[in-house]
Design a protein around this motif. Structure first.
Motif, PDB file in Angstrom:
ATOM      1  N   GLY A 172       0.781  -1.191  -0.089  1.00 49.74           N
ATOM      2  CA  GLY A 172       0.062  -0.075   0.077  1.00 49.74           C
ATOM      3  C   GLY A 172       0.952   1.317  -0.052  1.00 49.74           C
ATOM      4  N   GLU A 173       1.918   1.105   0.626  1.00 52.63           N
ATOM      5  CA  GLU A 173       2.920   2.522   0.631  1.00 52.63           C
ATOM      6  C   GLU A 173       3.899   2.252  -0.648  1.00 52.63           C
ATOM      7  N   ASP A 174       3.836   1.540  -1.511  1.00 54.90           N
ATOM      8  CA  ASP A 174       4.835   1.358  -2.474  1.00 54.90           C
ATOM      9  C   ASP A 174       4.377   2.343  -3.556  1.00 54.90           C
ATOM     10  N   LEU A 175       5.363   2.968  -4.289  1.00 56.53           N
ATOM     11  CA  LEU A 175       5.086   3.948  -5.195  1.00 56.53           C
ATOM     12  C   LEU A 175       4.113   3.688  -6.237  1.00 56.53           C
ATOM     13  N   ALA A 176       4.407   2.221  -6.897  1.00 55.37           N
ATOM     14  CA  ALA A 176       3.663   1.896  -7.762  1.00 55.37           C
ATOM     15  C   ALA A 176       2.267   1.707  -7.526  1.00 55.37           C
ATOM     16  N   PHE A 177       1.899   1.191  -6.336  1.00 56.01           N
ATOM     17  CA  PHE A 177       0.336   1.048  -6.114  1.00 56.01           C
ATOM     18  C   PHE A 177      -0.121   2.444  -5.740  1.00 56.01           C
ATOM     19  N   LEU A 178       0.604   3.315  -5.159  1.00 64.72           N
ATOM     20  CA  LEU A 178       0.121   4.418  -4.961  1.00 64.72           C
ATOM     21  C   LEU A 178      -0.304   5.290  -6.296  1.00 64.72           C
ATOM     22  N   GLU A 179       0.527   5.129  -7.070  1.00 65.74           N
ATOM     23  CA  GLU A 179       0.206   5.842  -8.650  1.00 65.74           C
ATOM     24  C   GLU A 179      -0.880   5.175  -9.049  1.00 65.74           C
ATOM     25  N   LEU A 180      -1.210   3.717  -8.852  1.00 70.90           N
ATOM     26  CA  LEU A 180      -2.121   3.093  -9.478  1.00 70.90           C
ATOM     27  C   LEU A 180      -3.390   3.512  -8.988  1.00 70.90           C
ATOM     28  N   TRP A 181      -3.476   3.511  -7.443  1.00 70.31           N
ATOM     29  CA  TRP A 181      -4.670   4.060  -6.603  1.00 70.31           C
ATOM     30  C   TRP A 181      -5.133   5.516  -7.075  1.00 70.31           C
ATOM     31  N   ASN A 182      -3.950   6.108  -7.133  1.00 68.15           N
ATOM     32  CA  ASN A 182      -4.202   7.761  -7.396  1.00 68.15           C
ATOM     33  C   ASN A 182      -4.888   7.926  -8.810  1.00 68.15           C
ATOM     34  N   GLY A 183      -4.547   7.114  -9.779  1.00 66.34           N
ATOM     35  CA  GLY A 183      -5.212   7.243 -11.147  1.00 66.34           C
ATOM     36  C   GLY A 183      -6.535   6.679 -11.255  1.00 66.34           C
ATOM     37  N   ILE A 184      -6.915   5.524 -10.397  1.00 71.80           N
ATOM     38  CA  ILE A 184      -8.151   5.061 -10.245  1.00 71.80           C
ATOM     39  C   ILE A 184      -9.244   6.193  -9.612  1.00 71.80           C
ATOM     40  N   GLN A 185      -8.567   7.083  -8.632  1.00 67.34           N
ATOM     41  CA  GLN A 185      -9.453   8.042  -8.122  1.00 67.34           C
ATOM     42  C   GLN A 185      -9.839   8.914  -9.150  1.00 67.34           C
ATOM     43  N   GLU A 186      -8.680   9.097  -9.944  1.00 71.66           N
ATOM     44  CA  GLU A 186      -8.837  10.482 -10.964  1.00 71.66           C
ATOM     45  C   GLU A 186      -9.868   9.852 -12.158  1.00 71.66           C
ATOM     46  N   ASN A 187      -9.902   8.600 -12.461  1.00 64.56           N
ATOM     47  CA  ASN A 187     -10.695   8.287 -13.873  1.00 64.56           C
ATOM     48  C   ASN A 187     -11.904   7.843 -13.254  1.00 64.56           C
ATOM     49  N   PRO A 188     -12.957   8.458 -13.699  1.00 64.42           N
ATOM     50  CA  PRO A 188     -14.314   8.327 -13.105  1.00 64.42           C
ATOM     51  C   PRO A 188     -14.801   6.872 -13.644  1.00 64.42           C
ATOM     52  N   VAL A 189     -14.481   6.141 -14.509  1.00 62.48           N
ATOM     53  CA  VAL A 189     -14.933   4.870 -14.951  1.00 62.48           C
ATOM     54  C   VAL A 189     -14.484   4.050 -13.927  1.00 62.48           C
ATOM     55  N   LEU A 190     -12.996   3.901 -13.780  1.00 57.34           N
ATOM     56  CA  LEU A 190     -12.433   3.115 -12.701  1.00 57.34           C
ATOM     57  C   LEU A 190     -12.907   3.505 -11.291  1.00 57.34           C
ATOM     58  N   ARG A 191     -12.950   4.448 -11.073  1.00 58.88           N
ATOM     59  CA  ARG A 191     -13.345   5.088  -9.687  1.00 58.88           C
ATOM     60  C   ARG A 191     -14.846   4.255  -9.333  1.00 58.88           C
TER      61      ARG A 191
END
Length: 871
Positions: A617-636
């Protein structure tokens, strides 16, 4: 007709005498109503004479009328006969005309299938054929003219290929261009009527394109011929190029530049369309000389990787990827040092020669992938390997410094994007906003060859399904392995595994270690993917379901463990140690160290995965993935619908969103399993020891046994206390050897505190006042010390540091034992201090007798348990 005949018959009939008589009598009656009227002179005679005169006149008229009537009848009969004859003749004529009209009608109307064609149909067909022949004649004339111009254009460039390309050398092609444009404009009315372009228009477009390709081919052949003399496509170093003959270099450079001049001229005179300016069309184009130099390389590529040679293997895509990378590396010095100046001279100095050469080389693996991937859809392993190697190839190309912006295609995209922005300025603000994101500008970054596979839904779905099936098979193999639930000391967990071992102890089940490694392998598979949407599929469809399945497996094992004590025991799928059936001692499986082992396996498995998810959860790759999901309406929306992911919708505060990681929900669920397992361990150990203590407590109420009262300083351990102490020792020792120090400390503190409270209640509180003799008090004190010493020895198996933590949890019991076991000689002094002295003296005395945490009131209450208490 009957009325006229009756009138004629009435007129031709003779007069009636009776009618005359009636009229004469009526006249006389009217004129002479009586005899007196008759005597009036000669009036009668005059009336008779007038009647006779009238009669003669009428007779004359009758004779004349009869004569005229006869003549009229004769003439009428003659005319009627004539008319009747004419009517008969006209009737015959009419019937003849009707027959002729029927004949003509049959000849002119469309024929019935199977009968002879009519004249009208033949005339219509001839008219249509005449029009077709006239159109064909016109079309042939147009085609003939266009073909002549095409041949002349090619011949013109052929005759002047040694000279620099100019508008003069392309005059015939420009004439062809104008002729094609004029003809197409003339055919537009026909296109608007038919609703689709005529074949002649398509032919003219193709002819113009083919003519230009032939013109390019003339100069390309010259470039290839001189390039072969330079030993192309073998790598040409700058030193080798400089050592070549000046004439060959001059010819090569002039031909190379000539092709660039031809391309520049073509961009000016050729009419660009939406098709030629599309992103896909631009990808197929490039600088003419570099495309020409690619031809011998392409032939070698097809020879090695498209034929029947052993190098053409579907399961070895890395072979042709490596081949292309080697070509890029080998020819880069030549492109940078020798070709780049030629691009500048030819008017394309803003294009990077090395990047443009890489771009044209990419067409080789692109074509190869388009042909081979459909063949791999039914072989998931090879398809996955191909995708993985494609991603590695894309990364290698990017690492080599390739940028699409510096190629001819990139420059064209930027130009088209700028044109669209200029058009947007003249539109409304709403349209300008819509056009602000140009497809050319959006695609300016190189997507990589992996987009060929990932960009097609059916190919990507096939790959994803193969990866999911492989991960599921690996998971089933992990949990079905005979040693899946064996607790191991270490394993190949990588850097993260080493960190988890340091933080949480190095012991975990084999399945937990292998499952964590499986999750990390899945992450490695999709981490290089360029698009967030593709990455999210692996998270949603593979990783989260597997994490939930493993959690359900551990939870099911704990549920099965709790059900093993039932009177009706059956096989329980999901048990960590296998299945339990008929004939198995379930009490043994759920008690002692063996029973404790099953719960500990669930504990260490859940704790290991929980710790891994906290690190992920604190890894940069998963943080970027989670942030991208929040910014994408469909994925969110998909994430919010998934119960295994945290809620970060409008109801969540900004602080909550900032502190939330992707695995928070699963971490909590695994944490609940850890807490449940710890509770079960504490409950089992305490319950088993308390059960073994029942005979010991029962013996305390039995005062008939003389050995229960020993000498004051003798260490007396009743036989009923050996079993619970041994059981506690074995279980604490197992926990100390299996679990990390921090967790053992917590579990041991809870177990010891619970047992200490239980012993105090059953041995002291429930017995009431004046129950302990001095000897019994000393014996109880020694027995309590035995509990502490036993636990200290058990904890020592986990290390010296752990053994030092044995005493504190038993403090309440040892304090009570110290108060009850005060020597008889000091008892009165202790009682006096406890009831009558100040706090300072009280604390000093309590410290001397070994009481550390009891309050004054508690000490007073426990002192009353002695039989020699006198207050």
């Amino acid at each position: 007709m009957s009325t006229i005949t009756e009138q004629l018959q009435a007129l031709l009939s003779p007069p009636l005498a009776s009618t005359s008589h009636e009229r004469a009598l009526g006249f006389l009656d009217t004129t002479y109503p009586n005899f007196d009227a008759l005597n009036d002179g000669d009036a009668l005679d005059k009336a008779v004479e007038a009647a006779e005169s009238r009669s003669r006149e009428l007779n004359q008229k009758l004779e004349a009328s009869s004569t005229a009537t006869g003549r009229k009848i004769s003439s009428t009969l003659a005319s009627a006969s004539t008319y009747l004859q004419s009517a008969k003749e006209l009737s015959l004529t009419r019937h003849s005309l009707v027959d002729q009209l029927s004949t003509l009608n049959e000849e002119l109307l469309p024929s019935v299938p199977g009968q002879q064609r009519t004249l009208l149909e033949e005339l219509e067909d001839l008219h249509v054929r005449l029009n077709e022949l006239q159109n064909a004649r016109s079309y042939v004339a147009v085609i003939e003219k266009a073909l002549e111009l095409s041949e002349q254009a090619v011949a013109e460039i052929q005759s002047s290929k040694e000279e620099p390309v100019s508008e003069t050398s392309l005059s015939k092609y420009m004439e062809l261009q104008n002729y094609v444009s004029t003809t197409i404009d003339a055919l537009k009315p026909a296109e608007s009527v038919n609703g689709e372009p005529t074949k002649l228009v398509a032919f003219l477009h193709d002819l113009r394109t083919r003519t230009w390709k032939d013109i390019v081919g003339v100069l390309s052949e010259s470039l290839l011929a001189i390039a072969e003399q330079l030993r192309w496509p073998s790598p040409i170093s700058p030193d080798l190029y400089n050592s070549l003959e000046a004439a060959d270099k001059s010819t090569f450079e002039s031909t190379f530049v000539n092709l660039l001049l031809l391309q520049a001229a073509g961009e000016k005179i050729n009419v660009a369309t939406d098709e030629t300016n599309s992103v896909n069309a631009l990808r197929k184009q490039g600088l003419y000389p570099l495309q020409t130099l690619l031809e011998p390389i392409s032939m070698r590529f097809r020879y090695h990787f498209d034929g029947k040679r052993q190098t053409n293997r579907l399961d070895k895509p890395e072979w042709y990827f490596t081949h292309v990378l080697n070509l890029m590396h080998e020819h880069k010095p030549f492109m940078t040092t020798n070709i780049q100046p030629l691009l500048v001279k030819g008017g394309y100095g803003d294009v990077n020669a090395a990047d443009e050469f890489c771009r044209v080389l990419l067409s080789l693996p692109t074509r190869k992938l388009k042909r081979t991937v459909p063949l791999l859809l039914n072989t998931p392993a090879i398809l996955a390997h191909t995708v993985y190697q494609t991603l590695i190839f894309d990364g290698s190309v990017r690492d080599g410094g390739f940028e699409i912006r510096r190629t001819w295609e990139g420059k064209q995209r930027l130009r088209l994007a700028e044109e669209e922005r200029k058009k947007a300025k003249a539109t409304t603000s709403r349209e300008a906003k819509r056009m602000s994101k140009s497809p050319y500008e959006a695609a300016i970054e190189w997507e990589g060859l992996s987009e060929l596979i990932l960009g097609r839904k059916d190919w990507f779905d096939a790959w994803l399904q193969g990866e999911k099936q492989f991960a599921d098979n690996q998971y089933n193999e992990i949990i079905s392995s005979p040693d899946a639930w064996q607790i191991s000391d270490d394993g190949d967990g990588g850097d993260l595994g080493a960190q988890l071992s340091a933080d949480y102890g190095s012991r975990a089940t084999t399945s937990a270690r292998r499952f964590k490694a499986l999750m990390e392998r899945v992450t490695e598979r999709y981490q290089p993917l360029p698009h967030l949407v593709h990455k999210s599929h692996f998270l949603f469809d593979i990783q989260l379901p597997l994490l939930e399945a493993y959690l359900s497996r551990i939870t099911g094992s704990l549920d099965a463990y709790e059900r093993l004590s039932s009177s009706f025991v059956r096989a329980v799928p999901g048990a960590l140690a296998g299945q339990v059936g008929h004939g198995v001692d379930t009490k043994r499986l759920t008690s002692g160290v063996e029973g404790l082992t099953r719960v500990v396996k669930a504990l260490v498995s859940a704790r290991w995965i929980k710790a891994a998810m906290e690190a992920w959860g604190e890894d940069l790759a998963f943080l970027e993935l989670w942030n991208g999901i929040q910014e994408n309406p469909v994925l969110r929306a998909r994430a919010e619908a998934n119960t295994m992911l945290p809620r970060t919708g409008p109801a969540a505060t900004l602080n909550d969103q900032a502190d939330t990681t992707m695995f928070d929900v699963l971490i909590k669920q695994y944490g609940d399993v850890v807490s449940r397992s710890e509770d079960m361990i504490v409950k089992q150990v305490c319950a088993e020891v308390e059960t073994e203590l029942k005979p010991y407590f029962a013996g305390q109420y039995d005062k008939t046994e003389p050995e229960n009262v020993g000498e004051s300083n003798a260490l007396s351990i009743p036989a009923t206390l050996v079993s619970p102490i041994s059981l506690l020792s074995s279980e604490i020792s197992f926990l100390a050897q299996t679990l990390p120090t921090a967790e053992v400390t917590g579990l041991y503190r809870r177990v010891a505190t619970s047992l200490a409270t239980h012993i105090i209640q059953r041995s002291v509180s429930h017995r009431g006042k004046a129950q302990f003799t001095p000897a019994e008090g000393q014996a109880f004190k020694d027995q309590c010390a035995t509990w502490v010493e036993t636990c200290r020895m058990a904890l020592s198996s986990g290390g010296v540091a752990l053994a030092k933590r044995a005493d504190p949890p038993w403090q309440s019991l040892t304090d009570v034992a110290a108060a009850i076991g005060v020597p008889e000689t000091d008892f009165e002094k202790v009682v006096a201090v406890a009831f009558d002295r100040d706090d300072t003296e009280f604390e000093q005395v309590m410290k001397e007798i070994g009481v550390r945490a009891l309050s004054r009131i508690d000490v007073q209450n426990f002192l009353r348990a002695r039989v020699d208490f006198r207050r």
